[in-house]
Design a protein around this motif. Sequence first.
Motif, PDB file in Angstrom:
ATOM      1  N   GLY A 115       0.807  -1.220   0.000  1.00 13.17           N
ATOM      2  CA  GLY A 115       0.000   0.000   0.000  1.00 13.17           C
ATOM      3  C   GLY A 115       0.837   1.265   0.000  1.00 13.17           C
ATOM      4  O   GLY A 115       2.011   1.270   0.386  1.00 13.17           O
ATOM      5  N   TRP A 116       0.196   2.357  -0.445  1.00 11.27           N
ATOM      6  CA  TRP A 116       0.884   3.639  -0.489  1.00 11.27           C
ATOM      7  C   TRP A 116       1.051   4.255   0.896  1.00 11.27           C
ATOM      8  O   TRP A 116       2.046   4.926   1.174  1.00 11.27           O
ATOM      9  CB  TRP A 116       0.097   4.623  -1.358  1.00 11.27           C
ATOM     10  N   THR A 117       0.049   4.053   1.738  1.00 12.97           N
ATOM     11  CA  THR A 117       0.035   4.732   3.030  1.00 12.97           C
ATOM     12  C   THR A 117      -0.820   3.936   4.005  1.00 12.97           C
ATOM     13  O   THR A 117      -1.541   3.013   3.594  1.00 12.97           O
ATOM     14  CB  THR A 117      -0.516   6.165   2.869  1.00 12.97           C
ATOM     15  N   GLY A 159      -0.980   8.031  -4.050  1.00 12.43           N
ATOM     16  CA  GLY A 159       0.390   8.397  -3.726  1.00 12.43           C
ATOM     17  C   GLY A 159       0.542   8.378  -2.221  1.00 12.43           C
ATOM     18  O   GLY A 159      -0.410   8.103  -1.487  1.00 12.43           O
ATOM     19  N   ALA A 160       1.747   8.692  -1.758  1.00 16.34           N
ATOM     20  CA  ALA A 160       1.986   8.654  -0.319  1.00 16.34           C
ATOM     21  C   ALA A 160       1.177   9.702   0.427  1.00 16.34           C
ATOM     22  O   ALA A 160       0.886   9.538   1.613  1.00 16.34           O
ATOM     23  CB  ALA A 160       3.474   8.845  -0.040  1.00 16.34           C
ATOM     24  N   ASP A 178      -9.065   3.004   1.079  1.00 18.17           N
ATOM     25  CA  ASP A 178      -8.207   2.083   0.334  1.00 18.17           C
ATOM     26  C   ASP A 178      -6.807   2.673   0.239  1.00 18.17           C
ATOM     27  O   ASP A 178      -6.635   3.830  -0.152  1.00 18.17           O
ATOM     28  CB  ASP A 178      -8.795   1.867  -1.072  1.00 18.17           C
ATOM     29  N   ASP A 179      -5.807   1.869   0.611  1.00 14.09           N
ATOM     30  CA  ASP A 179      -4.437   2.394   0.616  1.00 14.09           C
ATOM     31  C   ASP A 179      -3.765   2.354  -0.753  1.00 14.09           C
ATOM     32  O   ASP A 179      -2.563   2.551  -0.869  1.00 14.09           O
ATOM     33  CB  ASP A 179      -3.586   1.663   1.654  1.00 14.09           C
ATOM     34  N   ARG A 221      -8.990  14.892  -6.693  1.00 13.72           N
ATOM     35  CA  ARG A 221      -7.827  14.504  -5.918  1.00 13.72           C
ATOM     36  C   ARG A 221      -7.664  15.461  -4.737  1.00 13.72           C
ATOM     37  O   ARG A 221      -7.819  16.673  -4.887  1.00 13.72           O
ATOM     38  CB  ARG A 221      -6.556  14.528  -6.780  1.00 13.72           C
ATOM     39  N   VAL A 222      -7.378  14.882  -3.568  1.00 15.52           N
ATOM     40  CA  VAL A 222      -7.220  15.695  -2.361  1.00 15.52           C
ATOM     41  C   VAL A 222      -5.930  15.295  -1.660  1.00 15.52           C
ATOM     42  O   VAL A 222      -5.567  14.120  -1.645  1.00 15.52           O
ATOM     43  CB  VAL A 222      -8.418  15.545  -1.396  1.00 15.52           C
ATOM     44  N   PRO A 223      -5.220  16.268  -1.065  1.00 20.13           N
ATOM     45  CA  PRO A 223      -4.027  15.909  -0.286  1.00 20.13           C
ATOM     46  C   PRO A 223      -4.423  15.162   0.978  1.00 20.13           C
ATOM     47  O   PRO A 223      -5.565  15.260   1.449  1.00 20.13           O
ATOM     48  CB  PRO A 223      -3.394  17.269   0.032  1.00 20.13           C
ATOM     49  N   GLY A 224      -3.480  14.417   1.533  1.00 22.43           N
ATOM     50  CA  GLY A 224      -3.763  13.627   2.711  1.00 22.43           C
ATOM     51  C   GLY A 224      -4.338  14.438   3.852  1.00 22.43           C
ATOM     52  O   GLY A 224      -5.232  13.972   4.567  1.00 22.43           O
ATOM     53  N   ALA A 225      -3.866  15.668   4.032  1.00 23.02           N
ATOM     54  CA  ALA A 225      -4.334  16.493   5.142  1.00 23.02           C
ATOM     55  C   ALA A 225      -5.798  16.873   5.005  1.00 23.02           C
ATOM     56  O   ALA A 225      -6.443  17.236   6.005  1.00 23.02           O
ATOM     57  CB  ALA A 225      -3.471  17.756   5.234  1.00 23.02           C
TER      58      ALA A 225
END
Length: 410
Positions: A104-106, A156-157, A137-138, A172-176
């Motif tokens: 997984g990515w993260t 992505g990570a 889903d990672d 698409r959204v950043p992890g934060a």
Amino acid sequence: MTRSAPDSCPGVLRLHQAADGPLARIRLPGGVLLPDQLRALAEAARELGNGDIELTSRGNVQLRRMHDADALAARLEAAGLLPSPTHERVRNIIASPLSGRVGGWTDVHALVPELDARLRAAPGLAELPGRVLFTLDDGRGDVSGLGGDIGVHAVGADEYALVLGGRDSGIRVPGADALDALLAAAHAFQELRGEQWRLHEIDDGPARVAARLGLDATARPLEFGASHDIPIGWLTQSDGRVALGAGVPLGSLPARTAEFVAAVDHPIIVTPWRSLVVADLGESPAEQVVRVLAPMGLIFDANSPWLLVTACAGKPGCAKSRTDVRADAAAAVATGRVAAGPSDSDPNGGLTLSDGTDAHSGLAADAVEVAGRQHWSGCERRCGRPRGALTDIVAAPGGYRITPAHHRTR
């Protein structure tokens, strides 16, 4: 689709009156169980119910024939399995079971506790239907194809695709920002849904939710398919420790076996494929766990025919079922009538019958011999049917009717 009845999805505080007695469904966000929580479930199953813990396709669990609802609620609250009486049915969160340990990515499991807490902290989300499903889903693609309503899929990570109605929205959204996007989508769905229970039931539901979020699609959408790569057996974690994937025949875990799993005293994850993962083991303890639990019926062999078979509740649990499909499916496995998947060139889609005919209906249970993934149903509703291609074995008035996964009309 217009719903004519209110959502009656069961929980702990609102039981379902099944044919064999009251049924309770306990939500496990991310499928995560602490050993003490599994012990509490095993005790409740044995002392208040029929002695089994049923694993569901959403990584939750069910207890059947509950004869004391108040006692059950008290036990589960004490175990931390009923943290909110108002939101208990809406905590349907599936996360990639091996995330943070294998591939997984993260690590999407890191998102689960906060998503759960924020769902419970939003009064308006208490009215979400009990069927709404959140997926995390990672990036390996194991849960995004399970037909969730609102989710994220790592690309992505530190970047996620926003999944709406089981499809990549292209957003698409950043992890934060991932949790903010999930909660905003949940609020938007609640505002739009009317009497609908699922996002895909709303006309242009995903697009309308995306519009309310004010987010634009910036990427070509990914395609998600149903994954059947169940984590079974010895799985080496990235930190060198071992996770053990254990299949549970027909998703029914006896209380006694559950107590032995809890005694391992390591993290437990219930997967959406009605199996378990026991994580963070050393090699020697992992070997001992297999030696103890395999003879008790848990499956550590990825080639076991038990992993090809699922079934609805059947009799006596369901009044609509025409027969005890679980007993019939178990007999098919025990007598060697379930085999590995068919060849693409097989004109019957993997279907063979013990009498050598090509009949597809009016079959006695002991005449059914089917290769590959299969779901046994007590009626035409086919409850509990996994997503993806498989052979349907349905109890009809004159016997079982079989529809191969790739049925061809001759």
